[in-house]
Scaffold this motif. Structure first.
Motif, PDB file in Angstrom:
ATOM      1  N   ASN A 434       0.790  -1.227   0.000  1.00  0.00           N
ATOM      2  CA  ASN A 434       0.000   0.000   0.000  1.00  0.00           C
ATOM      3  C   ASN A 434       0.824   1.281   0.000  1.00  0.00           C
ATOM      4  OD1 ASN A 434      -2.894  -1.101   0.416  1.00  0.00           O
ATOM      5  ND2 ASN A 434      -1.703  -2.167   1.975  1.00  0.00           N
ATOM      6  N   VAL A 435       2.143   1.133  -0.077  1.00  0.00           N
ATOM      7  CA  VAL A 435       3.008   2.307  -0.005  1.00  0.00           C
ATOM      8  C   VAL A 435       2.735   3.311  -1.118  1.00  0.00           C
ATOM      9  CG1 VAL A 435       5.404   3.084  -0.142  1.00  0.00           C
ATOM     10  CG2 VAL A 435       4.790   1.161   1.333  1.00  0.00           C
ATOM     11  N   PRO A 436       2.663   2.906  -2.392  1.00  0.00           N
ATOM     12  CA  PRO A 436       2.440   3.911  -3.447  1.00  0.00           C
ATOM     13  C   PRO A 436       1.169   4.719  -3.235  1.00  0.00           C
ATOM     14  CG  PRO A 436       3.143   1.822  -4.408  1.00  0.00           C
ATOM     15  CD  PRO A 436       2.870   1.554  -2.960  1.00  0.00           C
ATOM     16  N   LEU A 437       0.095   4.062  -2.812  1.00  0.00           N
ATOM     17  CA  LEU A 437      -1.160   4.776  -2.569  1.00  0.00           C
ATOM     18  C   LEU A 437      -1.022   5.724  -1.387  1.00  0.00           C
ATOM     19  CD1 LEU A 437      -4.221   5.271  -2.938  1.00  0.00           C
ATOM     20  CD2 LEU A 437      -4.612   3.252  -1.491  1.00  0.00           C
ATOM     21  N   PHE A 438      -0.505   5.222  -0.276  1.00  0.00           N
ATOM     22  CA  PHE A 438      -0.508   6.010   0.957  1.00  0.00           C
ATOM     23  C   PHE A 438       0.486   7.166   0.924  1.00  0.00           C
ATOM     24  CE2 PHE A 438      -3.404   3.003   2.313  1.00  0.00           C
ATOM     25  CZ  PHE A 438      -3.852   3.249   3.603  1.00  0.00           C
ATOM     26  N   GLU A 439       1.533   7.051   0.125  1.00  0.00           N
ATOM     27  CA  GLU A 439       2.461   8.170   0.020  1.00  0.00           C
ATOM     28  C   GLU A 439       1.818   9.368  -0.671  1.00  0.00           C
ATOM     29  OE1 GLU A 439       6.036   6.698  -1.789  1.00  0.00           O
ATOM     30  OE2 GLU A 439       6.946   6.338   0.176  1.00  0.00           O
ATOM     31  N   GLY A 440       0.709   9.146  -1.374  1.00  0.00           N
ATOM     32  CA  GLY A 440       0.014  10.241  -2.033  1.00  0.00           C
ATOM     33  C   GLY A 440      -1.217  10.729  -1.306  1.00  0.00           C
TER      34      GLY A 440
END
Length: 729
Positions: A434-440
């Protein structure tokens, strides 16, 4: 590649992984988009992980990975990742696969799959490569749990067949003949369970399955209430059972006992010296001389108000030692989230040398891993995360590698490996789905506060500001115009004997993103603060818990970020009960949302999937001594309710039947109080908000936002009814 650097157990769970960063490189600072608010629709982008299981050699972690596809359906497969760190990869492809379990030699994995709908079966998949093959050929029904024998030649499986009149095959035969759906002829007190449906007279039984041939044999079927736990003996000759075999088990839940079932001759022997109580989560010691179990001793076992303790019993003498009693801990102190199913009981595992037991320690909304001395009960905290969750899967054969899940209020759970180094666990996160989503995303970081209730009780609460709102510096900041006052929402958890805590809650984040300051608390009745704190509301809802929540409400009203004229209250299940109770006692809230609520304990005593037994948790009964139940029913207060109320309920809710919502809806409509009733279909259940179809969960959040937006807008005045409503008049 995910990070492989070991980190101190006190560090917060990492927010990203190198693999995800490499696959989604960050934009240059000049063009990097600003984080955006989280939305209800982001639910469909979440990747959820669960049930981590490390291989016997400690090198690889198996887990279940779920996501939502373009048709709003849940896709569930098994994935694996190297325990030291590596690229996670998909292991199964059935789309409905879960509950993966390593064979003792680590060469193959047994798992549950619904790929042959409507039948679920246990499949086998070689670790070295190859196709999954079905091991079992059960008829349509429900597989509860399965465990490998120590030598890897058999599986012990709990299975319940479907009522033959209500199978998919029976339905097709009726349709071919033009016949109606048959009636249910019921003589058993327990014939349905929320989330499980109607099973009528059917009960789970224990089966043995030969791994080489798939040959299946029923070995024990005397479980009257349908529930039991089991574990293999180290030599594979016996199974330990924790079960209630009393003919009136549903009336006598305290009659649970531990048994030894010898496979050679099907001989059942009770462990000596047992007192009344409830027992579950049984685990055999490595040397075969003791059993560990979770339980409550005594007859006061209903509804979970008392601590679920960890016990060890000597099989020869029956001597039982309570390992957690001196620590005032509960193994069933569930921490609630809407991004995972409720995990009531902590896993329990023996150390290979039999000297210790490992379990989750759930205190004040935080989960860590603890190690108990099996002889003395002395507790060693192996992790000390301050604001997050470290959840236990299993251990490697040598007891040095742990399969874990890590999460926090601003990060969904990810898989982690724990390495036992002396008296601490060193943690390394090994996935970052979920890193790519949550970084945004611009997310709200909860703040912890404590308030003191009118009688001196200290109550923990959390506050989540809208991500764009700065932290206030007291009332002076508000006066100076630096902290504009805005709307606020009080969330109340269900259970009641559960707790809120430091885990990701999508609903809370969506509310904060829409400009609401969100408050949530653990009033008396909650787990995580000792048995006396939890038992304070036993059979007495709406007194001490209401006292505590009044202190929370006063705290909200005193915050410089909050406009006291624009506050809402909401909750589900018992949280719906308290929402109903609060609006029956005060008009301080501009709106309310009551979800899967309890409104009338008298009627609930007969319409819930678990009948309320007389003079147990509550005094009296529902037929000729209903005074206590009625006194604690919010419905009796609804002649005074004036708060605009959104009512949400599933028609398939078997725990709090939809009639609970219908009663308050009728009352509010007759009295002319603004209300809306959102009824979700019978295919959904009590757990819709955390485990229902994604499209319906998104719809539910949309209804909540619409209702709150209508009554908490800056003017403080409700808008005119929509055109359709005006036409009905």
């Amino acid at each position: 590649m995910p990070p492989t650097t070991r980190r101190p157990c006190s560090a917060r769970p990492p927010a990203s992984s190198a693999a995800c960063r490499a696959a989604h490189p960050a934009a240059p600072d000049a063009v990097r988009p600003a984080p955006r608010p989280i939305t209800a629709g982001d639910l469909q982008k979440f990747v959820l992980v669960a049930d981590p299981q490390v291989s016997p050699d400690g090198r690889t972690i198996l887990f279940t990975r779920r996501h939502t596809d373009d048709r709003h359906q849940t896709v569930s497969n098994l994935w694996i990742v190297e325990a030291p760190g590596g690229e996670p990869r998909q292991f199964s492809s059935g789309g409905k696969d879960a509950m993966g379990r390593w064979s003792p030699d680590g060469r193959q994995i047994a798992f549950l799959s619904g790929r042959q709908k409507p039948k679920s079966q246990i499949f086998l998949l070689p670790v070295g490569g190859g196709e999954a093959r079905p091991l079992t050929q059960f008829p349509e029904g429900s597989i509860g749990e399965f465990k490998w024998s120590p030598d890897g030649t058999r599986l012990a499986v709990s299975f319940r067949p479907a009522d033959p009149d209500f199978t998919e095959e029976a339905r097709k035969r009726r349709e071919e003949k033009g016949l109606s759906e048959p009636p249910r002829v019921i003589e058993e007190p327990l014939f349905r369970l929320d989330g499980d449906g109607y099973f009528n007279r059917q009960r789970h039984a224990l089966f043995l399955v030969e791994v080489a041939t798939g040959r299946t044999c029923r070995i024990f079927d005397r479980f009257r209430d349908g529930g039991f736990a089991f574990a293999w003996s180290p030599d594979g000759a016996e199974l330990a059972l924790a079960a209630n075999l009393d003919p009136d088990a549903w009336k006598k839940p305290w009659r649970s006992r531990l048994y030894r079932f010898r496979l050679a001759d099907a001989r059942l022997t009770a462990v000596p010296g047992q007192a009344d109580g409830s027992r579950s989560s049984v685990a055999w010691s490595p040397d075969g001389t003791r059993l560990a179990f979770a339980g409550v001793l005594g007859r006061d076992v209903l509804w979970g108000a008392r601590n679920q303790d960890l016990h060890v019993v000597d099989l020869a003498t029956g001597h039982t030692r309570n390992l957690t009693g001196g620590h005032d801990l509960c193994l069933e102190a569930a921490i609630l989230s809407d991004c995972r199913e409720v995990e009531w009981l902590s896993p329990v595992h023996w150390s290979p040398d039999g000297r210790h037991l490992f379990a989750e320690i759930r205190r004040a909304g935080v989960t860590n891993i603890g190690r108990f001395d099996a002889a003395t009960g002395a507790l060693q905290d192996l992790t000390d995360v301050k604001a997050g969750q470290v959840c236990l899967g299993n251990l490697s054969r040598d007891g040095r590698t742990f399969a874990l899940r890590l999460g926090s209020p601003t990060r969904l759970d990810e898989i982690a490996a724990g390495s036992l180094a002396r008296r601490r666990l060193e943690l390394a996160t090994v996935t970052g789905f979920n890193v790519p989503l949550f970084e945004g995303l611009a997310l709200s970081e909860p703040e912890t506060h404590f308030v003191t209730a009118a009688d001196g009780t200290r109550v923990q609460l959390w506050m989540m500001r809208p991500p764009a709102v700065p932290r206030s510096r007291g009332k002076a900041a508000s006066v100076a115009g630096k902290t504009p006052r805005g709307p606020a929402v009080l969330e109340i958890h269900g259970g009641p004997h559960a707790q809120y805590g430091a885990c990701f809650f999508h609903e809370f984040q969506v509310l904060a993103a829409q400009g609401y300051t969100v408050f949530y608390a653990n009033p008396r009745g909650s787990k995580g603060y000792g048995e006396a704190f939890c038992e304070a509301i036993k059979g007495d809802w709406g007194r001490h818990d209401w006292t505590d929540l009044q202190a929370v409400i006063a705290f909200m009203e005193g915050r410089p970020e909050v406009d006291p004229r624009r506050m809402a209250v909401m909750g589900g299940s018992y949280g719906g009960f308290m929402t109903n109770w609060i609006i029956g006692h005060t008009d301080r809230f501009a709106a309310a949302v009551t979800d899967r609520c309890v409104s009338n304990l008298v009627s609930m005593a007969g319409t819930s999937d678990a009948p309320i037994l007389p003079d147990t948790y509550w005094a009296g009964n529902a037929w000729d001594r209903p005074e206590t139940l009625w006194r604690q029913s919010p419905l009796r207060l609804f002649g005074k309710v004036a708060t605009p109320t959104l009512i949400i309920h599933s028609e398939g809710d078997l725990r709090c039947n939809v009639e609970q919502a219908e009663q308050i809806y009728s009352c509010l409509q007759v009295r002319g109080v603004p209300t809306r009733f959102v009824r979700y279909p019978a295919s959904t259940s009590h757990g819709l908000s955390r485990g229902g179809p994604a499209d319906l969960r998104i719809h539910r959040l949309g209804q909540i936002l619409d209702w709150l937006g209508r009554y908490l807008r800056p003017s403080g005045r409700p808008p005119a009814p929509p055109a359709r409503a005006r036409r009905r008049r």
